[in-house]
Write an enzyme that holds these catalytic residues in place. Structure first.
Site, PDB file in Angstrom:
ATOM      1  N   ARG A 131      -0.208   7.631  -2.726  1.00 39.11           N
ATOM      2  CA  ARG A 131       0.108   8.742  -1.816  1.00 39.11           C
ATOM      3  C   ARG A 131       1.573   9.150  -1.944  1.00 39.11           C
ATOM      4  O   ARG A 131       1.917  10.327  -1.871  1.00 39.11           O
ATOM      5  CB  ARG A 131      -0.204   8.332  -0.366  1.00 39.11           C
ATOM      6  CG  ARG A 131      -1.671   8.469  -0.019  1.00 39.11           C
ATOM      7  CD  ARG A 131      -1.990   7.839   1.305  1.00 39.11           C
ATOM      8  NE  ARG A 131      -1.905   6.390   1.223  1.00 39.11           N
ATOM      9  CZ  ARG A 131      -1.624   5.601   2.249  1.00 39.11           C
ATOM     10  NH1 ARG A 131      -1.368   6.106   3.422  1.00 39.11           N
ATOM     11  NH2 ARG A 131      -1.570   4.288   2.080  1.00 39.11           N
TER      12      ARG A 131
ATOM     13  N   HIS B 128       2.797   3.617  -8.927  1.00 36.87           N
ATOM     14  CA  HIS B 128       2.639   2.184  -9.213  1.00 36.87           C
ATOM     15  C   HIS B 128       3.870   1.647  -9.953  1.00 36.87           C
ATOM     16  O   HIS B 128       4.334   0.539  -9.682  1.00 36.87           O
ATOM     17  CB  HIS B 128       1.372   1.939 -10.038  1.00 36.87           C
ATOM     18  CG  HIS B 128       0.103   2.222  -9.279  1.00 36.87           C
ATOM     19  ND1 HIS B 128      -0.112   1.781  -7.989  1.00 36.87           N
ATOM     20  CD2 HIS B 128      -1.027   2.913  -9.617  1.00 36.87           C
ATOM     21  CE1 HIS B 128      -1.302   2.181  -7.571  1.00 36.87           C
ATOM     22  NE2 HIS B 128      -1.871   2.874  -8.526  1.00 36.87           N
TER      23      HIS B 128
ATOM     24  N   ARG C 232      -5.234  -2.480   8.337  1.00 39.34           N
ATOM     25  CA  ARG C 232      -6.402  -3.321   8.078  1.00 39.34           C
ATOM     26  C   ARG C 232      -6.031  -4.431   7.094  1.00 39.34           C
ATOM     27  O   ARG C 232      -4.981  -4.385   6.459  1.00 39.34           O
ATOM     28  CB  ARG C 232      -7.575  -2.486   7.575  1.00 39.34           C
ATOM     29  CG  ARG C 232      -7.265  -1.621   6.385  1.00 39.34           C
ATOM     30  CD  ARG C 232      -8.494  -0.840   5.897  1.00 39.34           C
ATOM     31  NE  ARG C 232      -8.088   0.125   4.900  1.00 39.34           N
ATOM     32  CZ  ARG C 232      -7.938   1.434   5.119  1.00 39.34           C
ATOM     33  NH1 ARG C 232      -8.184   1.947   6.307  1.00 39.34           N
ATOM     34  NH2 ARG C 232      -7.543   2.228   4.154  1.00 39.34           N
TER      35      ARG C 232
ATOM     36  N   ARG D 284     -11.716   1.592  -8.995  1.00 37.03           N
ATOM     37  CA  ARG D 284     -10.828   2.738  -9.263  1.00 37.03           C
ATOM     38  C   ARG D 284     -11.065   3.293 -10.670  1.00 37.03           C
ATOM     39  O   ARG D 284     -11.637   2.602 -11.518  1.00 37.03           O
ATOM     40  CB  ARG D 284      -9.369   2.293  -9.134  1.00 37.03           C
ATOM     41  CG  ARG D 284      -9.047   1.934  -7.717  1.00 37.03           C
ATOM     42  CD  ARG D 284      -7.582   1.679  -7.518  1.00 37.03           C
ATOM     43  NE  ARG D 284      -7.373   1.441  -6.105  1.00 37.03           N
ATOM     44  CZ  ARG D 284      -6.256   1.674  -5.449  1.00 37.03           C
ATOM     45  NH1 ARG D 284      -5.209   2.142  -6.104  1.00 37.03           N
ATOM     46  NH2 ARG D 284      -6.160   1.440  -4.173  1.00 37.03           N
TER      47      ARG D 284
ATOM     48  N   SER E  29      -7.017  -6.031  -5.674  1.00 35.62           N
ATOM     49  CA  SER E  29      -8.162  -6.653  -5.004  1.00 35.62           C
ATOM     50  C   SER E  29      -9.394  -6.554  -5.903  1.00 35.62           C
ATOM     51  O   SER E  29      -9.461  -5.700  -6.800  1.00 35.62           O
ATOM     52  CB  SER E  29      -8.443  -5.948  -3.673  1.00 35.62           C
ATOM     53  OG  SER E  29      -9.152  -4.755  -3.901  1.00 35.62           O
TER      54      SER E  29
ATOM     55  N   ASP F  11       0.827  -1.205   0.000  1.00 40.27           N
ATOM     56  CA  ASP F  11       0.000   0.000   0.000  1.00 40.27           C
ATOM     57  C   ASP F  11       0.864   1.259   0.000  1.00 40.27           C
ATOM     58  O   ASP F  11       1.970   1.250   0.558  1.00 40.27           O
ATOM     59  CB  ASP F  11      -0.905  -0.027   1.248  1.00 40.27           C
ATOM     60  CG  ASP F  11      -2.082   0.924   1.119  1.00 40.27           C
ATOM     61  OD1 ASP F  11      -2.334   1.441   0.017  1.00 40.27           O
ATOM     62  OD2 ASP F  11      -2.743   1.155   2.142  1.00 40.27           O
TER      63      ASP F  11
ATOM     64  N   LEU G  44      11.564 -20.343  -4.196  1.00 39.42           N
ATOM     65  CA  LEU G  44      10.514 -19.435  -3.705  1.00 39.42           C
ATOM     66  C   LEU G  44       9.253 -19.620  -4.529  1.00 39.42           C
ATOM     67  O   LEU G  44       9.318 -19.675  -5.763  1.00 39.42           O
ATOM     68  CB  LEU G  44      10.990 -17.975  -3.852  1.00 39.42           C
ATOM     69  CG  LEU G  44       9.974 -16.894  -3.454  1.00 39.42           C
ATOM     70  CD1 LEU G  44       9.811 -16.839  -1.930  1.00 39.42           C
ATOM     71  CD2 LEU G  44      10.402 -15.518  -3.961  1.00 39.42           C
TER      72      LEU G  44
HETATM   73  C1  FPP Z   1      -2.160   0.003  -3.255  1.00 36.14           C
HETATM   74  O1  FPP Z   1      -1.556   1.253  -3.120  1.00 36.14           O
HETATM   75  C2  FPP Z   1      -1.496  -0.670  -4.359  1.00 36.14           C
HETATM   76  C3  FPP Z   1      -2.131  -1.265  -5.387  1.00 36.14           C
HETATM   77  C4  FPP Z   1      -3.592  -1.356  -5.509  1.00 36.14           C
HETATM   78  C5  FPP Z   1      -1.378  -1.834  -6.523  1.00 36.14           C
HETATM   79  C6  FPP Z   1      -0.156  -2.610  -6.200  1.00 36.14           C
HETATM   80  C7  FPP Z   1       0.625  -2.660  -7.434  1.00 36.14           C
HETATM   81  C8  FPP Z   1       1.954  -2.558  -7.542  1.00 36.14           C
HETATM   82  C9  FPP Z   1       2.860  -2.538  -6.389  1.00 36.14           C
HETATM   83  C10 FPP Z   1       2.519  -2.410  -8.910  1.00 36.14           C
HETATM   84  C11 FPP Z   1       3.357  -3.511  -9.386  1.00 36.14           C
HETATM   85  C12 FPP Z   1       2.935  -4.868  -9.035  1.00 36.14           C
HETATM   86  C13 FPP Z   1       3.411  -5.975  -9.647  1.00 36.14           C
HETATM   87  C14 FPP Z   1       2.982  -7.301  -9.175  1.00 36.14           C
HETATM   88  C15 FPP Z   1       4.357  -5.913 -10.771  1.00 36.14           C
HETATM   89  P1  FPP Z   1      -2.297   2.582  -3.516  1.00 36.14           P
HETATM   90  O2  FPP Z   1      -1.598   3.193  -4.640  1.00 36.14           O
HETATM   91  O3  FPP Z   1      -3.730   2.351  -3.630  1.00 36.14           O
HETATM   92  O4  FPP Z   1      -2.002   3.424  -2.253  1.00 36.14           O
HETATM   93  P2  FPP Z   1      -2.633   4.776  -1.770  1.00 36.14           P
HETATM   94  O5  FPP Z   1      -3.354   4.367  -0.534  1.00 36.14           O
HETATM   95  O6  FPP Z   1      -1.432   5.590  -1.499  1.00 36.14           O
HETATM   96  O7  FPP Z   1      -3.508   5.357  -2.809  1.00 36.14           O
END
Ligand code: FPP
Length: 232
Positions: free
Chosen positions: A15, A28, A182, A62, A56, A11, A122
Site C-alpha cells: 500500500r 518490499h 489482526r 500472491r 506467511s 505490513d 540478539l
Molecule cells: C506484508 O505487507 C509484507 C510482506 C508479506 C512481506 C514482508 C517482507 C519484507 C518486509 C521484505 C524484506 C524482508 C526481509 C526479511 C529482508 P504487504 O506488502 O502485503 O502490505 P499491503 O497490505 O500494503 O499489501
C-alpha cells in the site's frame, strides 16, 4: 526490563508503494531497509529475541511475480547482511517450513544460521512459509504418539516443530504496522500474554525510532498475567 521477545507483523509495503505510484515490489525493497534499521536498534532497546513475519504460508496465494521478488529479497538479505549481523552479535534463525523453498534459499538460510550461531546480543528469527496453526497441528501429531502430555511438553513440542529449536518462547510485545489489527496466524501459542501494539505507520516507514516509541508504550503497561493489580 531486558531480554524481551518482540514480534513484528511487517505490513503495509504494498500500500505504501501504491500510494506513491510505484509497484508493490518497490515497497518490499524499501521494507528490507526497515528490517536493517529495526534489527540494528533492537539490542539497545532491551530486546533479546526479535521475530519478524517475512512470509506467511498463505502468502503463496500472491501473484507468482511478487512471491519471486520476496524470495529473492530474503536470499539477498541473508547473503549480504551476514557479516554485519555476525559482527554485531546477532544469531539468525529461520522458522517455518523449508520443504517448499527453493534450494538456493535453503542453502542461504543454513549458511546464515551456521555463521551466526555464536551471536549472543540478539536472536533474529525470520518467519518464512510460516503458519502457527500448521505448527501446532504438527506438534499435536507428535504429541498424539506420546501419552501423559503436559503443557510444558507441548511448549517443547511446538518449539520442536519449529525446526527442532526445543522451545517456543513467549512473546512480550507483538507489533503490527500498516493499520490492520489482526494476528494473521502468527505465533498464536506464543502470544498468549503478549501486549499488542498496532500502528498505522506502514512498514517502509517503521525504523529504529518507531521501534523505540513502541517499546516506551510497552514499558508503560501493567502486565498482570491474570493476577490483580498491586495497590501502590
Ligand atoms: C506484508 O505487507 C509484507 C510482506 C508479506 C512481506 C514482508 C517482507 C519484507 C518486509 C521484505 C524484506 C524482508 C526481509 C526479511 C529482508 P504487504 O506488502 O502485503 O502490505 P499491503 O497490505 O500494503 O499489501
Amino acid at each position: 526490563m531486558t531480554d524481551l521477545h518482540v514480534a513484528i507483523i511487517m505490513d503495509g509495503n504494498g500500500r505504501w508503494a501504491t500510494a506513491r505510484g510505484r509497484p508493490r515490489n518497490w515497497g518490499h525493497r524499501q521494507g528490507a531497509e526497515s528490517v536493517r534499521s529495526v534489527v540494528g536498534a533492537a539490542p539497545d532497546l532491551g530486546i533479546r529475541t526479535l521475530t519478524l513475519y517475512a512470509f506467511s504460508s498463505d502468502n503463496w496465494k500472491r501473484p507468482q511475480s511478487e512471491v519471486s521478488v520476496l524470495m529473492k529479497l530474503f536470499r539477498r538479505y541473508l547473503r549480504t547482511e551476514i557479516d554485519e549481523l555476525r559482527d554485531n552479535g546477532v544469531r539468525v534463525k529461520v522458522i517455518g517450513r523449508r520443504d517448499r523453498l527453493a534450494s538456493g534459499l535453503v542453502t542461504a538460510i543454513e549458511r546464515a544460521e551456521e555463521q551466526t550461531a555464536g551471536g549472543e546480543r540478539l536472536e533474529l528469527r525470520l518467519a518464512v512459509d510460516y503458519s502457527s496453526r500448521d505448527l501446532m497441528l504438527e506438534a499435536i501429531r507428535i504429541a498424539a504418539a506420546a501419552s501423559d502430555i503436559e503443557r510444558k511438553d507441548l511448549v517443547t513440542l511446538i518449539g520442536h516443530a519449529m525446526n527442532g529449536d526445543g522451545e517456543a518462547p513467549d512473546v512480550d510485545l507483538l507489533i503490527r504496522t500498516g493499520g490492520e489489527r489482526r494476528l494473521s496466524d502468527f505465533l498464536l501459542w506464543e502470544c498468549a500474554y503478549a501486549e499488542l501494539y498496532f500502528t498505522p505507520t506502514m512498514w517502509p516507514e517503521f525504523h529504529g525510532s518507531e521501534l523505540a516509541a513502541a517499546m516506551d508504550d510497552f514499558r508503560a503497561r501493567d502486565r498482570r498475567f491474570g493476577r490483580v493489580a498491586v495497590a501502590s
